[in-house]
Design a protein around this motif. Structure first.
Motif: not given
Length: 377
Positions: A351-361
């Motif tokens: 499967g896949s995963r996508a996180l919204p834009p985050l400063r920590v990333m």
């Protein structure tokens, strides 16, 4: 096998990872790196050149110290061909004999689109990132166009992620400089859903970010040609003061003078074990290879590293007379950076995963770069 002569072609991610893996498992092997110059260009960091967060000296890493510490030889030349059995690599500076070979010389960009000379190809090298920086700094306003293409004979042979990073990063930079209102940013793609390999959720997030930031999109039209001041698509024409375009990929030209099997797109054919079929003790890793796997399998540094580790271990097994059946895993892992935030995207067989834009990333990407390059400095 203890002092086998092993040659690695290419000083990119796959080539250096193969060398480190080989040295770790075969301390007495005679390792030779073949490349034009002993340096690594860390291309993922070029997205930060326009903002000044990186300079060329931050991203071009001399390898002399690494090679000396690890007891590896360096052959300064471009590869030009290969003997029928793979045991003699031909180069501009003479032949290099080997008992085992890892081909990690990367890919090259297709330049068939008319007027491609008017576009900057961002991942061609650090100099391309500097060119984008300088052109942007010289503009008081105008239209900036961003897009990417693929190899029609092998659609998987493309690299689009950095283009998203350049468009988002430049948008952020212009806002920080308080001059965003003077520029029109346009993203164009022949696909209605660009970035499909990242997964459906990621595509939705990326297009959503473009709408939120006021970045115009022209989707579903193939580029026909570039001009000094315009992008001509199938139905649309976009006046442009800067064109950032990533063409599709194909194999390196030197492969044409080898007996190696090739894929429809021009890459070295590799098995799931990274072995080149029909050639003993000859392996391929990274962007220059075509491998079995899912249609979303990326041409990116992380996947190249995974392939290079398997190629090196299987080559050593074959040299020892053991079965070389380890296979690499298909895995997409990237952070789509926007200068101050990052969108984490991962994809595996499950499967896949996508996180919204985050400063920590964003900071995770910065830390990863420092840790990755430390081993070669």
């Amino acid at each position: 096998m203890d002092n086998a002569r092993i040659t690695v072609v290419g000083a990119g991610f796959a080539g250096l990872t193969a060398l480190r893996t080989l040295r770790g498992q075969a301390p007495a092997a005679r390792l030779t790196l073949v490349a034009p110059v002993p340096e690594l260009q860390y291309l993922p960091g070029t997205i930060w050149l326009p903002s000044g967060k990186r300079r060329s000296e931050d991203l071009v890493v001399p390898l002399d110290g690494f090679l000396r510490r690890e007891g590896m030889a360096f052959h300064a030349a471009r590869a030009t061909g290969l003997s029928d059995d793979g045991r003699r690599l031909r180069t501009e500076a003479g032949d290099v004999e080997n008992d085992g070979l890892v081909i990690a010389s990367g890919a090259r960009y297709l330049r068939k689109l008319p007027g491609i000379e008017h576009a900057i190809i961002p991942c061609e090298g650090v100099a391309a990132g500097e060119a984008i920086r300088d052109r942007l700094a010289a503009l008081d306003g105008g239209t900036l166009c961003f897009g990417f293409g693929s190899n029609p004979n092998e659609p998987i042979a493309m690299r689009g992620g950095p283009v998203f990073e350049f468009v988002f990063g430049i948008d952020t930079l212009l806002r920080k400089q308080r001059r965003r209102e003077r520029f029109r940013l346009v993203f164009f793609s022949p696909s209605q859903t660009p970035g499909q390999r990242l997964g459906e959720r990621a595509v939705g997030m990326i297009l959503g970010q473009m709408r939120k930031r006021g970045i115009d999109t022209v989707l579903g039209e193939k580029p026909q040609r570039f001009e000094a001041g315009a992008v001509q698509l199938e139905r649309s024409r976009i006046d442009s003061d800067l064109i950032v375009f990533m063409p599709g990929l194909t194999g390196q030209a030197w492969l044409d003078d080898t007996p190696l099997p090739r894929s429809p797109g021009g890459f070295v054919q590799g098995e799931a074990s990274c072995r080149v079929p029909g050639f003993a003790r000859t392996y391929v890793a990274g962007d220059g290879g075509s491998f079995p796997g899912p249609d979303w399998m990326p041409k990116q540094a992380h996947q190249a590293d995974l392939q290079a580790e398997v190629a090196a271990r299987n080559l050593l097994r074959e040299l020892r007379g053991e079965p070389a059946q380890e296979t690499f895993r298909s895995e997409l892992a990237c952070i789509v950076d926007s200068l101050d935030r990052g969108m984490l995207v991962t994809r595996r067989e499950g499967g896949s995963r996508a996180l919204p834009p985050l400063r920590v990333m964003h900071w995770a990407k910065v830390v990863f770069e420092k840790r990755y390059l430390r081993r070669y400095r």
